[in-house]
Design a protein around this motif. Structure first.
Motif, PDB file in Angstrom:
ATOM      1  N   TYR A   8       0.790  -1.127   0.079  1.00 40.29           N
ATOM      2  CA  TYR A   8      -0.129  -0.107   0.038  1.00 40.29           C
ATOM      3  C   TYR A   8       0.891   1.257   0.044  1.00 40.29           C
ATOM      4  O   TYR A   8       2.171   0.977   0.483  1.00 40.29           O
ATOM      5  CB  TYR A   8      -0.803   0.000   1.097  1.00 40.29           C
ATOM      6  CG  TYR A   8      -0.485   0.091   2.341  1.00 40.29           C
ATOM      7  CD1 TYR A   8      -0.332   1.249   3.052  1.00 40.29           C
ATOM      8  CD2 TYR A   8      -0.230  -1.146   3.195  1.00 40.29           C
ATOM      9  CE1 TYR A   8       0.134   1.372   4.273  1.00 40.29           C
ATOM     10  CE2 TYR A   8       0.342  -0.954   4.540  1.00 40.29           C
ATOM     11  CZ  TYR A   8       0.607   0.300   5.067  1.00 40.29           C
ATOM     12  OH  TYR A   8       0.950   0.376   6.358  1.00 40.29           O
ATOM     13  N   GLN A   9       0.170   2.408  -0.353  1.00 45.59           N
ATOM     14  CA  GLN A   9       0.945   3.528  -0.250  1.00 45.59           C
ATOM     15  C   GLN A   9       0.268   4.586   0.862  1.00 45.59           C
ATOM     16  O   GLN A   9      -0.828   4.538   1.226  1.00 45.59           O
ATOM     17  CB  GLN A   9       0.493   4.443  -1.511  1.00 45.59           C
ATOM     18  CG  GLN A   9       1.236   3.934  -2.622  1.00 45.59           C
ATOM     19  CD  GLN A   9       0.490   4.564  -3.916  1.00 45.59           C
ATOM     20  OE1 GLN A   9      -0.464   5.181  -4.204  1.00 45.59           O
ATOM     21  NE2 GLN A   9       1.505   4.748  -5.005  1.00 45.59           N
ATOM     22  N   VAL A  10       1.324   5.301   1.176  1.00 50.44           N
ATOM     23  CA  VAL A  10       1.076   6.109   2.545  1.00 50.44           C
ATOM     24  C   VAL A  10       1.580   7.507   2.316  1.00 50.44           C
ATOM     25  O   VAL A  10       2.516   7.633   1.641  1.00 50.44           O
ATOM     26  CB  VAL A  10       1.848   5.612   3.703  1.00 50.44           C
ATOM     27  CG1 VAL A  10       1.627   6.903   5.190  1.00 50.44           C
ATOM     28  CG2 VAL A  10       1.624   4.311   4.277  1.00 50.44           C
ATOM     29  N   PHE A  11       0.525   8.542   2.469  1.00 53.70           N
ATOM     30  CA  PHE A  11       0.927   9.878   2.214  1.00 53.70           C
ATOM     31  C   PHE A  11       1.196  10.568   3.222  1.00 53.70           C
ATOM     32  O   PHE A  11       0.478  10.687   4.314  1.00 53.70           O
ATOM     33  CB  PHE A  11      -0.153  10.376   1.249  1.00 53.70           C
ATOM     34  CG  PHE A  11      -0.384   9.927  -0.037  1.00 53.70           C
ATOM     35  CD1 PHE A  11       0.230  10.403  -1.182  1.00 53.70           C
ATOM     36  CD2 PHE A  11      -1.506   9.082  -0.180  1.00 53.70           C
ATOM     37  CE1 PHE A  11      -0.131   9.684  -2.202  1.00 53.70           C
ATOM     38  CE2 PHE A  11      -1.491   8.192  -1.395  1.00 53.70           C
ATOM     39  CZ  PHE A  11      -0.838   8.878  -2.513  1.00 53.70           C
ATOM     40  N   ALA A  14       5.743  16.103   4.059  1.00 52.35           N
ATOM     41  CA  ALA A  14       7.201  16.011   4.053  1.00 52.35           C
ATOM     42  C   ALA A  14       7.715  16.822   5.487  1.00 52.35           C
ATOM     43  O   ALA A  14       8.599  16.651   5.838  1.00 52.35           O
ATOM     44  CB  ALA A  14       7.838  16.902   2.833  1.00 52.35           C
ATOM     45  N   ARG A  15       6.930  17.817   5.754  1.00 55.21           N
ATOM     46  CA  ARG A  15       7.372  18.426   7.073  1.00 55.21           C
ATOM     47  C   ARG A  15       7.139  17.563   8.231  1.00 55.21           C
ATOM     48  O   ARG A  15       8.188  17.470   9.287  1.00 55.21           O
ATOM     49  CB  ARG A  15       6.450  19.934   7.303  1.00 55.21           C
ATOM     50  CG  ARG A  15       6.791  20.378   8.435  1.00 55.21           C
ATOM     51  CD  ARG A  15       5.873  21.598   8.473  1.00 55.21           C
ATOM     52  NE  ARG A  15       4.610  21.682   7.875  1.00 55.21           N
ATOM     53  CZ  ARG A  15       3.514  22.355   8.152  1.00 55.21           C
ATOM     54  NH1 ARG A  15       3.438  23.098   9.070  1.00 55.21           N
ATOM     55  NH2 ARG A  15       2.353  22.033   7.555  1.00 55.21           N
ATOM     56  N   TYR A  16       6.269  16.820   8.236  1.00 60.81           N
ATOM     57  CA  TYR A  16       5.959  15.722   9.104  1.00 60.81           C
ATOM     58  C   TYR A  16       7.155  14.666   9.059  1.00 60.81           C
ATOM     59  O   TYR A  16       7.726  14.360  10.357  1.00 60.81           O
ATOM     60  CB  TYR A  16       4.556  15.073   9.315  1.00 60.81           C
ATOM     61  CG  TYR A  16       4.522  13.749  10.246  1.00 60.81           C
ATOM     62  CD1 TYR A  16       4.132  14.140  11.375  1.00 60.81           C
ATOM     63  CD2 TYR A  16       4.684  12.653   9.611  1.00 60.81           C
ATOM     64  CE1 TYR A  16       3.945  13.034  12.261  1.00 60.81           C
ATOM     65  CE2 TYR A  16       4.516  11.644  10.668  1.00 60.81           C
ATOM     66  CZ  TYR A  16       4.168  11.601  11.877  1.00 60.81           C
ATOM     67  OH  TYR A  16       3.921  10.695  12.655  1.00 60.81           O
ATOM     68  N   LEU A  75       4.524  14.681   0.545  1.00 62.32           N
ATOM     69  CA  LEU A  75       3.582  15.736  -0.086  1.00 62.32           C
ATOM     70  C   LEU A  75       4.002  17.122   0.494  1.00 62.32           C
ATOM     71  O   LEU A  75       4.486  17.249   1.780  1.00 62.32           O
ATOM     72  CB  LEU A  75       2.099  15.620   0.059  1.00 62.32           C
ATOM     73  CG  LEU A  75       1.447  14.327  -0.254  1.00 62.32           C
ATOM     74  CD1 LEU A  75       0.266  14.222   0.198  1.00 62.32           C
ATOM     75  CD2 LEU A  75       1.572  14.189  -1.859  1.00 62.32           C
ATOM     76  N   GLY A  76       4.229  18.196  -0.172  1.00 57.93           N
ATOM     77  CA  GLY A  76       4.367  19.440   0.230  1.00 57.93           C
ATOM     78  C   GLY A  76       3.274  19.943   0.929  1.00 57.93           C
ATOM     79  O   GLY A  76       2.029  19.150   1.210  1.00 57.93           O
ATOM     80  N   GLU A  79       0.209  20.442  -1.169  1.00 57.96           N
ATOM     81  CA  GLU A  79      -0.117  19.326  -2.287  1.00 57.96           C
ATOM     82  C   GLU A  79      -1.139  18.428  -1.632  1.00 57.96           C
ATOM     83  O   GLU A  79      -1.112  17.867  -0.592  1.00 57.96           O
ATOM     84  CB  GLU A  79       1.336  18.650  -2.588  1.00 57.96           C
ATOM     85  CG  GLU A  79       1.383  17.642  -3.559  1.00 57.96           C
ATOM     86  CD  GLU A  79       2.674  17.005  -3.934  1.00 57.96           C
ATOM     87  OE1 GLU A  79       2.729  16.444  -4.694  1.00 57.96           O
ATOM     88  OE2 GLU A  79       3.675  17.520  -3.124  1.00 57.96           O
ATOM     89  N   GLU A  80      -2.102  17.856  -2.804  1.00 62.78           N
ATOM     90  CA  GLU A  80      -3.195  16.552  -2.307  1.00 62.78           C
ATOM     91  C   GLU A  80      -2.684  15.398  -2.868  1.00 62.78           C
ATOM     92  O   GLU A  80      -1.999  15.308  -3.968  1.00 62.78           O
ATOM     93  CB  GLU A  80      -4.360  17.024  -2.596  1.00 62.78           C
ATOM     94  CG  GLU A  80      -4.840  18.483  -1.922  1.00 62.78           C
ATOM     95  CD  GLU A  80      -5.070  18.165  -0.451  1.00 62.78           C
ATOM     96  OE1 GLU A  80      -5.454  16.927   0.103  1.00 62.78           O
ATOM     97  OE2 GLU A  80      -4.651  19.144   0.389  1.00 62.78           O
ATOM     98  N   PRO A  81      -2.955  14.448  -2.153  1.00 62.71           N
ATOM     99  CA  PRO A  81      -2.643  13.006  -2.889  1.00 62.71           C
ATOM    100  C   PRO A  81      -3.268  12.868  -4.214  1.00 62.71           C
ATOM    101  O   PRO A  81      -4.445  13.231  -4.198  1.00 62.71           O
ATOM    102  CB  PRO A  81      -3.094  11.766  -1.899  1.00 62.71           C
ATOM    103  CG  PRO A  81      -3.153  12.670  -0.626  1.00 62.71           C
ATOM    104  CD  PRO A  81      -3.411  14.143  -0.998  1.00 62.71           C
ATOM    105  N   GLY A  82      -2.626  12.266  -5.062  1.00 63.00           N
ATOM    106  CA  GLY A  82      -3.362  12.203  -6.412  1.00 63.00           C
ATOM    107  C   GLY A  82      -3.225  10.977  -7.282  1.00 63.00           C
ATOM    108  O   GLY A  82      -2.835   9.868  -7.171  1.00 63.00           O
TER     109      GLY A  82
END
Length: 82
Positions: A8-11, A14-16, A75-76, A79-82
């Motif tokens: 699976y993918q986790v979003f 980046a700051r976190y 993600l920035g 930015e939203e997951p896409g």
């Protein structure tokens, strides 16, 4: 047939991810005096480890620890997951 999750993918923001990595980066193992992150970043060790490399190793099913493949996508702030 039975169904199972194999990867699976986790979003993450980046700051976190950078903050989580920074909180672990200077932790030393009492038994060896070495950095804990060395064992948590695979071939890169402590010196070349980054937040993305750290997460990539944690999610690699071939590391002997992850039960399945996990892809961490950073993600920035807007930015939203896409």
């Amino acid at each position: 047939g039975e169904q199972a999750v194999l990867e699976y993918q986790v979003f993450y923001r980046a700051r976190y991810a950078e903050a989580a990595f920074a909180s672990c980066q200077d932790v030393r193992l009492p038994a060896t005096g070495g950095f804990a992150i060395s064992t948590m970043c695979g071939r890169y060790g402590a010196e070349l480890c980054t937040a993305q490399r750290w997460l990539d190793f944690q999610g690699d099913k071939n590391n002997g620890l992850a039960p399945l493949q996990i892809q961490f996508l950073l993600l920035g702030d807007t930015e939203e997951p896409g």
